[in-house]
Design a protein around this motif. Structure first.
Motif, PDB file in Angstrom:
ATOM      1  N   ARG A  57       8.942   2.833   4.126  1.00 31.04           N
ATOM      2  CA  ARG A  57      10.040   2.330   4.941  1.00 31.04           C
ATOM      3  C   ARG A  57       9.980   0.816   5.064  1.00 31.04           C
ATOM      4  O   ARG A  57      10.992   0.171   5.161  1.00 31.04           O
ATOM      5  CB  ARG A  57       9.995   2.951   6.332  1.00 31.04           C
ATOM      6  N   ARG A  60      11.168  -2.437   0.792  1.00 26.22           N
ATOM      7  CA  ARG A  60      12.548  -2.212   0.385  1.00 26.22           C
ATOM      8  C   ARG A  60      12.563  -1.882  -1.103  1.00 26.22           C
ATOM      9  O   ARG A  60      11.995  -2.597  -1.912  1.00 26.22           O
ATOM     10  CB  ARG A  60      13.385  -3.447   0.653  1.00 26.22           C
ATOM     11  N   THR A  61      13.208  -0.785  -1.440  1.00 27.01           N
ATOM     12  CA  THR A  61      13.297  -0.388  -2.829  1.00 27.01           C
ATOM     13  C   THR A  61      14.738  -0.512  -3.298  1.00 27.01           C
ATOM     14  O   THR A  61      15.672  -0.358  -2.520  1.00 27.01           O
ATOM     15  CB  THR A  61      12.826   1.064  -3.040  1.00 27.01           C
TER      16      THR A  61
END
Length: 148
Positions: A57, A60-61
């Motif tokens: 979480r 950031r993807t």
């Protein structure tokens, strides 16, 4: 001592024995009740652990999907999607670029794509041999017409 007090004294040990037998049963009941809240508390602890934010979480993807398709004729095209929406569709790319990109990504990817490209190369070489044989026939037919 009076007969009533003797009876009370003799009854008292019997009542005490009965009360002692009842007390362990009563004492066991609160222990069971106490054990139940502990059992209820145990599932709460993993839930608290689950509430902690994970590293996924925090990190950031970005999801990009690159789809490269090719035909045996050597025509290659690319489609690019970002989070389910298409960014680029049907972009023409040369086979050499596909080969270079695969080599840059990973050896396993490169091997898989090179095997597909090798099959396409073999088919093109076979077609080239057929066309060269046909060209030779046509040149011979043209030479025969010019002599005559």
């Amino acid at each position: 001592m009076s007969p009533t007090s003797e009876a009370t004294e003799t009854e008292a040990p019997a009542e005490t024995a009965q009360a002692a037998q009842a007390e362990p049963a009563k004492a066991a009941e609160p222990k069971a009740e106490q054990a139940e809240p502990k059992a209820e508390a145990a599932p709460e602890q993993p839930a608290k652990r689950g509430r902690k934010p994970s590293t996924a979480r925090k990190t950031r993807t970005v999801e990009l999907t690159l789809t490269v398709t090719g035909t045996m004729d050597g025509e290659w095209q690319a489609d690019l999607s970002h989070s389910g929406s298409r960014v680029v569709q049907g972009l023409q790319i040369p086979a050499a670029a596909v080969s270079r990109a695969a080599a840059e990504l990973h050896e396993d990817i490169s091997k898989a794509i090179e095997s597909v490209l090798d099959v396409a190369r073999e088919q093109h070489q076979a077609r080239l041999a057929e066309l060269e044989a046909e060209l030779t026939k046509v040149k011979q037919a043209l030479a025969d017409l010019q002599d005559g």
